[in-house]
Every structure is written in C-alpha cells, then in structure tokens.
Design a protein around this motif. Structure first.
Motif, PDB file in Angstrom:
ATOM      1  N   ILE A 359       3.446   7.519   3.463  1.00  0.00           N
ATOM      2  CA  ILE A 359       3.533   6.226   4.147  1.00  0.00           C
ATOM      3  C   ILE A 359       2.192   5.515   4.115  1.00  0.00           C
ATOM      4  CG2 ILE A 359       3.904   5.127   6.389  1.00  0.00           C
ATOM      5  CD1 ILE A 359       5.973   7.322   6.972  1.00  0.00           C
ATOM      6  N   THR A 360       1.109   6.262   4.355  1.00  0.00           N
ATOM      7  CA  THR A 360      -0.224   5.672   4.347  1.00  0.00           C
ATOM      8  C   THR A 360      -0.592   5.168   2.954  1.00  0.00           C
ATOM      9  OG1 THR A 360      -0.935   7.145   6.127  1.00  0.00           O
ATOM     10  CG2 THR A 360      -2.658   6.089   4.825  1.00  0.00           C
ATOM     11  N   VAL A 361      -0.321   5.980   1.947  1.00  0.00           N
ATOM     12  CA  VAL A 361      -0.647   5.593   0.571  1.00  0.00           C
ATOM     13  C   VAL A 361       0.161   4.367   0.152  1.00  0.00           C
ATOM     14  CG1 VAL A 361      -0.403   6.311  -1.847  1.00  0.00           C
ATOM     15  CG2 VAL A 361      -1.409   7.875  -0.174  1.00  0.00           C
ATOM     16  N   TRP A 362       1.430   4.342   0.475  1.00  0.00           N
ATOM     17  CA  TRP A 362       2.248   3.164   0.157  1.00  0.00           C
ATOM     18  C   TRP A 362       1.701   1.907   0.842  1.00  0.00           C
ATOM     19  CZ3 TRP A 362       8.138   4.823   0.464  1.00  0.00           C
ATOM     20  CH2 TRP A 362       8.422   5.643  -0.626  1.00  0.00           C
ATOM     21  N   LEU A 363       1.280   2.049   2.092  1.00  0.00           N
ATOM     22  CA  LEU A 363       0.733   0.908   2.827  1.00  0.00           C
ATOM     23  C   LEU A 363      -0.547   0.399   2.159  1.00  0.00           C
ATOM     24  CD1 LEU A 363       0.996  -0.915   5.323  1.00  0.00           C
ATOM     25  CD2 LEU A 363      -0.404   0.749   6.568  1.00  0.00           C
ATOM     26  N   GLY A 368      -3.421  -3.605  -0.709  1.00  0.00           N
ATOM     27  CA  GLY A 368      -4.348  -3.943  -1.781  1.00  0.00           C
ATOM     28  C   GLY A 368      -3.818  -5.054  -2.658  1.00  0.00           C
ATOM     29  N   SER A 369      -2.556  -4.956  -3.049  1.00  0.00           N
ATOM     30  CA  SER A 369      -1.955  -5.992  -3.887  1.00  0.00           C
ATOM     31  C   SER A 369      -1.806  -7.308  -3.131  1.00  0.00           C
ATOM     32  CB  SER A 369      -0.587  -5.524  -4.380  1.00  0.00           C
ATOM     33  OG  SER A 369       0.022  -6.499  -5.193  1.00  0.00           O
ATOM     34  N   LEU A 370      -1.354  -7.231  -1.870  1.00  0.00           N
ATOM     35  CA  LEU A 370      -1.191  -8.438  -1.063  1.00  0.00           C
ATOM     36  C   LEU A 370      -2.526  -9.158  -0.909  1.00  0.00           C
ATOM     37  CD1 LEU A 370       0.733 -10.113   0.816  1.00  0.00           C
ATOM     38  CD2 LEU A 370      -0.123  -8.696   2.695  1.00  0.00           C
ATOM     39  N   MET A 483       5.278  -0.223  -4.699  1.00  0.00           N
ATOM     40  CA  MET A 483       4.851  -0.908  -3.478  1.00  0.00           C
ATOM     41  C   MET A 483       3.802  -1.963  -3.790  1.00  0.00           C
ATOM     42  SD  MET A 483       6.710   0.236  -1.122  1.00  0.00           S
ATOM     43  CE  MET A 483       5.860  -0.644   0.199  1.00  0.00           C
ATOM     44  N   CYS A 484       2.975  -1.673  -4.772  1.00  0.00           N
ATOM     45  CA  CYS A 484       1.977  -2.655  -5.216  1.00  0.00           C
ATOM     46  C   CYS A 484       2.663  -3.921  -5.712  1.00  0.00           C
ATOM     47  CB  CYS A 484       1.117  -2.029  -6.319  1.00  0.00           C
ATOM     48  SG  CYS A 484       0.235  -3.188  -7.366  1.00  0.00           S
ATOM     49  N   ARG A 485       3.715  -3.755  -6.484  1.00  0.00           N
ATOM     50  CA  ARG A 485       4.414  -4.921  -7.037  1.00  0.00           C
ATOM     51  C   ARG A 485       5.196  -5.672  -5.965  1.00  0.00           C
ATOM     52  NH1 ARG A 485       5.861  -0.611 -10.907  1.00  0.00           N
ATOM     53  NH2 ARG A 485       4.082  -0.519 -12.323  1.00  0.00           N
ATOM     54  N   VAL A 486       5.691  -4.942  -4.972  1.00  0.00           N
ATOM     55  CA  VAL A 486       6.322  -5.612  -3.832  1.00  0.00           C
ATOM     56  C   VAL A 486       5.291  -6.509  -3.141  1.00  0.00           C
ATOM     57  CG1 VAL A 486       7.374  -5.271  -1.565  1.00  0.00           C
ATOM     58  CG2 VAL A 486       8.061  -3.831  -3.479  1.00  0.00           C
ATOM     59  N   ILE A 511      -4.607  -7.884   9.373  1.00  0.00           N
ATOM     60  CA  ILE A 511      -3.871  -6.881  10.159  1.00  0.00           C
ATOM     61  C   ILE A 511      -3.484  -5.698   9.279  1.00  0.00           C
ATOM     62  CG2 ILE A 511      -1.721  -6.437  11.403  1.00  0.00           C
ATOM     63  CD1 ILE A 511      -1.867  -9.314  12.446  1.00  0.00           C
ATOM     64  N   MET A 512      -2.974  -5.977   8.078  1.00  0.00           N
ATOM     65  CA  MET A 512      -2.566  -4.908   7.177  1.00  0.00           C
ATOM     66  C   MET A 512      -3.760  -4.067   6.730  1.00  0.00           C
ATOM     67  SD  MET A 512       0.694  -5.205   7.000  1.00  0.00           S
ATOM     68  CE  MET A 512       1.082  -4.146   5.627  1.00  0.00           C
TER      69      MET A 512
END
Length: 575
Positions: A359-363, A368-370, A483-486, A511-512
C-alpha cells in the motif's frame, strides 16, 4: 564503493555505449509527446463572433478600429467588448454570449436600455497575438465544448497506460528489438499524422495511438538498456533515461517558443528524433531475451559482435554461460518444483507486513507521478514567460537524478526518499503563502518542488524491486507502474481544479506527499542488503538484519563476469 555519473560513462563498453545512447536518445521523443499539449491545447482570450463588418470597437474608455487592437487591454474573462457594425447595430460581446442593443443612437460602453441575448452562432474571435492557432481555436473548444479541450491530456495519458501494458507484454513474447523498431517508427508516423487530423475526434484517436507507442517505447527502452549495461552501472543507466525524457520537455519549450501554429509545432516536435528512426533497425536483440527463448546461436552472434566492438579477444561462450547458470541452479535448489508456482496480485498482500509495504509503495508511485505532472503541466500558468518556465521545469530534473543516485548509494533508499517527499509537501505549502505578484519566487519554488518530487519519483523504481522477493518482483514493479500511470491520468484533472481554487492542485499534491513520506518511515532500508527470494525473507527485511544474509544464492564469480558483460536482470519501468 561510490559510483559517480562519470564512472557510469567510463564503465560502459564501446558497444554498450553506442546501444545505450542510441536507445535513450529516442526517449526524448517520449518527453516531447507527453508534454506537447501544454502549448498545443492552450486557450487564448476570446469573445463571441459578430454577424457583420465592424466599424468601431469600444472597451471601457478605449476606442479602436478593430478587435485585434483591444486584446492588449483585456484583463478578465468577465470583461466584454462593445462593437458597432457598418449597418449601425451595436453588440456587446462576451466570451460565451452576445447582446444586441435595442437603442443604437449613441455608442457608449455602459448601457441601461433593453438588449436581446443571442448565442455565439457566428463562431468566436480569438486573440492571436501569442498563438496563431491552437487545437482550441481550430475546433472552437470553448464554452459548452470546453470539456473536450480538457480531455486532450487525460485521453493521452490513458493511451500511455494501455500502451505500457500491451507493448510490455509483446516485448516479452516477440523481443525487445521488434518493439523498439515498431514504436520508434510509430512515434514518427502518428506524430506527423496528428498534425493532419481533420476534426477533434480524429485528433484524439491518433494522439491516443501516439501515446500508446510512446509509452511502449519507454517501457521497452528501460528493459533494453538494463539488459545491455553492467550490474554496477544499472542504477545510473536507468536514471539517465529519465534525464533524456527531461530533455524532451526542454525541447517542447524551445519549439513552442519558435513555432506558434499548432500543426507546424507538432510536425517539428515529431521530426526532432527522426535520425534515430532512420538507424534504429541496426540495434540488435538483447542476448538475455534470446537465451530465454532458447535461441542460443543468435545470442552467440550478438555476443561475438559485442566482443569485436569491445576488442575482447576471447568472447563469452553461450554454452559455458548456460552450464555455469545450471550449476548454480542445482547447487542452490532453485530448480525445485515449488519455484514454478504461479503468483498473482494477491501475493502482494500475503501478510500484514507485505500488505502494508505494498500500500505504501503504491501510494509513493501514485504521488510521484501526480506531483511530477502537476508541476510540469502547471508551469505554463505561473506567470512570466511560460516557455522559460517549462524549460526550467525540465532542466531542473537533470541534477535531481544525479542527487537521487548519490543519495541512494550514500544515505540509503528510504533515508533519501523520506526527506524529499516531506520536502515536496513543505514546498507546496510554501508556494501557497507566497504573494502572487512575486513571480520569480513562485517559479523558483515550483522548480524546487519539481526537483524534490523528481528525486522521489526516480528512486522508487529500484527501491520497489529491492523490497520484494524474486518470485513477485516483476509483479510488484508492474503493479506500482500501473499506479504511476493512474497518477498521470488523474494529474490533468487535478490541474483543472485551479479554476475552483488556484492552490487546489498544490494542496492535493502536498497532502499526498506528506502522507507518503510518513508511511515510508515504516519501510525497511535495502541498501547493501542482498535481494530476497521468498516472501518469508522479504517479510524479515528490517526486522532481523541477519535473516536474509545467508539465504540468497551466491552465483559464482565466473558467471557474474560473463553475465555482467551484457546485463543480468532488468526491471520494466515507465514514467
């Protein structure tokens, strides 16, 4: 021992150096097409069209003979222009409506009498002082069609997501070389085709195809170069692919400054990397993929070519390499039938420790991408020279990847990631408190934000691969990349929230980033630790320092020397 950027270039053999720089040169085109829409889809000032020839124009106390002379005085979308036609009619022109005055005896800006409202059935008049033509002005993507303009970047990023999945799988089935050929040619062909689309829908479709091949190239290029360079140079090699992507962003700023017509701008961007398209057919297939497919003779031919280029008198023999690897497998027991078990996404949640890590890695991937695309896409709206802003946002990435590599090697992965994520959040807060008329400070703060999020975004690729065992490593990196592409699809919508509140995108990114930085504290450090093979070993990372040290198979020195010549293990990554 330390490994610098200079050492990276010196460590490459002649053959690997040629292949590497040829491959990453084309990564510029990916950066170009990913950010091309910042100038291609810009919306200039505009008002409703008029049903006749204009005799005089009035804007507050200024009277001009043509609407083009008024644009320099235009300050707000709430303004309107008063025009008098040659037939005597007086019209008030707003952005999405127009009013015809019933009394036309006196031309004045303020009017209290009766007037009739009409839609913009005669099209729109655009300010062409900065941009002669954009896709917005080409197809009137304003007012009730504004949402179509806002879909241009998200649909492109959706194509990026689809392309990464499709071409990543094709590269594993048909080889890296063929995908590089196809996607390189596709970027040129679809890039030129975009400039000649005849309506909005064909434009979006062709750009989506362009996004797919651009994304496909970037994914396969990472794998391709990492399979050719040595183990010691792999981290720096992957980071410098990011650097060439950043150079592509700088090219967008330069071409945007020189060319102000969108379709000519698109053509120039598409031909920027034409030299690679003309010579990419000379790139060989990677020996690793050939070996995995059992094509030993073809692999030996490539290795012999590498040996001649690198002036190696006794090239590696495929038969010797395979025998050494087989000996390692027998000695370490990796040929056990249990290793053939099929793994799926649920294995990333097999226990609480691995689930929390996932979960942490996905976040972090998402954040990072956002943050990367929010800072990049927002750069043209910071005030001042928008071309210089975008150029600087791209240029600031070049040192950030060097800092990321040095930090990863000296401080550790986690100890580098945490401060830069938290720093990104603090910079977002700082920008919100800066006076809006301090353009230089705002631009510098945004560059600092892009730098800090770039460091975090760059190192998460390798960190993810090290956090998971061999049996699910590709699955972990692949899911993180999704998740990066999302995040890249969400980023344009996040930027559009500026219309709600100018600081809304920064607030969300802050915040993210803060949440990601806090959760990263719970991740284990992987610097100097061997890669794990099982989920049990991966779970024990950080809990018992000795638990993994004796469980990772040690390949023989002879095998490592042979494998390092052309790379051993590649990780598929993508922006």
């Amino acid at each position: 021992e330390g490994f610098s950027s200079v050492n990276f270039f010196l460590s490459l053999y002649r053959f690997q150096a040629c292949v590497y720089f040829a491959s990453v040169f084309q990564a510029m085109s990916c950066g170009i097409h990913y950010l091309a829409s910042v100038f291609m889809a810009v919306t200039p000032n505009f008002v409703c069209g008029i049903p006749g020839n204009v005799s005089s124009v009035l804007f507050y106390n200024s009277s001009e003979s043509s609407i083009e002379d008024i644009w320099t005085l235009w300050t707000s979308t709430e303004n309107y222009i008063v025009v008098q036609l040659e037939n005597g009619e007086i019209w008030e022109l707003n952005q999405c409506s127009r009013f015809k005055r019933e009394v036309t005896l006196d031309l004045a800006y303020e009017y209290k009498g009766n007037k009739s409202k009409f839609p913009c059935s005669d099209g729109f008049l655009y300010d062409d002082t900065k941009w002669k033509s954009t896709v917005v002005t080409q197809w009137d993507l304003v007012c009730d069609r504004e949402w179509l303009a806002k879909l241009i970047q998200p649909t492109f990023m959706l194509g990026v997501l689809i392309g990464a999945v499709i071409f990543g799988d094709i590269a594993d089935r048909l080889g890296r070389q063929r995908v590089i050929w196809f996607t390189s040619a596709g970027q040129f062909v679809f890039g030129i085709a975009v400039a000649f689309t005849f309506d909005y829908y064909s434009f979006v479709i062709v750009r989506s195809l362009l996004a797919m091949v651009s994304s496909g190239y970037l994914v396969v290029a990472f794998v391709y170069v990492t399979e050719f360079v040595g183990i010691k140079a792999r981290t720096w090699a992957s980071m410098h692919v990011h650097a060439f992507f950043a150079v592509g962003i700088m090219v967008v700023a330069l071409v945007g400054y020189l060319v102000r017509t969108w379709w000519v701008y698109q053509i120039f961007l598409s031909i920027a990397t034409l030299p690679f398209v003309l010579c990419c057919w000379m790139l060989p297939e990677t020996p690793l993929w050939l070996l995995s497919e059992g094509r030993y003779e073809d692999a030996q031919k490539v290795i012999n070519i590498m040996a001649r280029w690198n002036k190696v008198s006794t090239p590696c023999k495929v038969s010797e390499l395979c025998s050494v690897q087989q000996d390692d497998l027998v000695r370490t027991g990796d040929n056990d039938t249990s290793s053939t078990k099929k793994h799926n996404i649920l294995d990333l949640f097999c226990n609480w420790h691995i689930a929390r890590r996932t979960i942490t890695v996905w976040l972090i991937w998402f954040t990072g991408s956002l943050g990367y695309y929010v800072f990049s896409l927002s750069s043209v709206s910071l005030g001042g020279n928008e071309y210089l802003n975008l150029f600087l946002i791209g240029a600031v990435e070049l040192p950030c990847y060097i800092i990321a590599c040095i930090g990863m090697d000296k401080l550790g992965r986690r100890n580098t990631l945490i401060p830069f994520l938290i720093l990104s959040a603090l910079i977002c807060v700082l920008i919100m408190f800066l006076p809006q008329d301090f353009n230089i400070l705002i631009i510098l703060a945004n560059m600092a934000g892009k730098f800090s999020i770039g460091v975090a975004f760059g190192l998460i690729y390798l960190y993810t691969a090290e956090l998971y065992p061999t049996i699910v490593r590709s699955l972990a990196v692949g899911s993180g990349s999704m998740m990066c592409r999302v995040g890249s699809v969400v980023a344009p919508f996040c930027v559009y929230l500026r219309s709600v509140w100018i600081f809304m995108p920064l607030l969300l990114v802050g915040i993210m980033a803060l949440l990601s930085g806090i959760l990263t504290i719970m991740l284990p450090e992987t610097l100097g630790k061997p890669l794990t093979n099982t989920l049990v070993e991966a779970t024990e990372i950080g809990r018992n320092k000795k638990s993994c040290s004796g469980k990772t198979p040690a390949h023989s020195g002879a095998a490592l020397e042979k494998i390092e010549m052309f790379g051993q293990e590649a990780v598929s990554t993508e922006k």
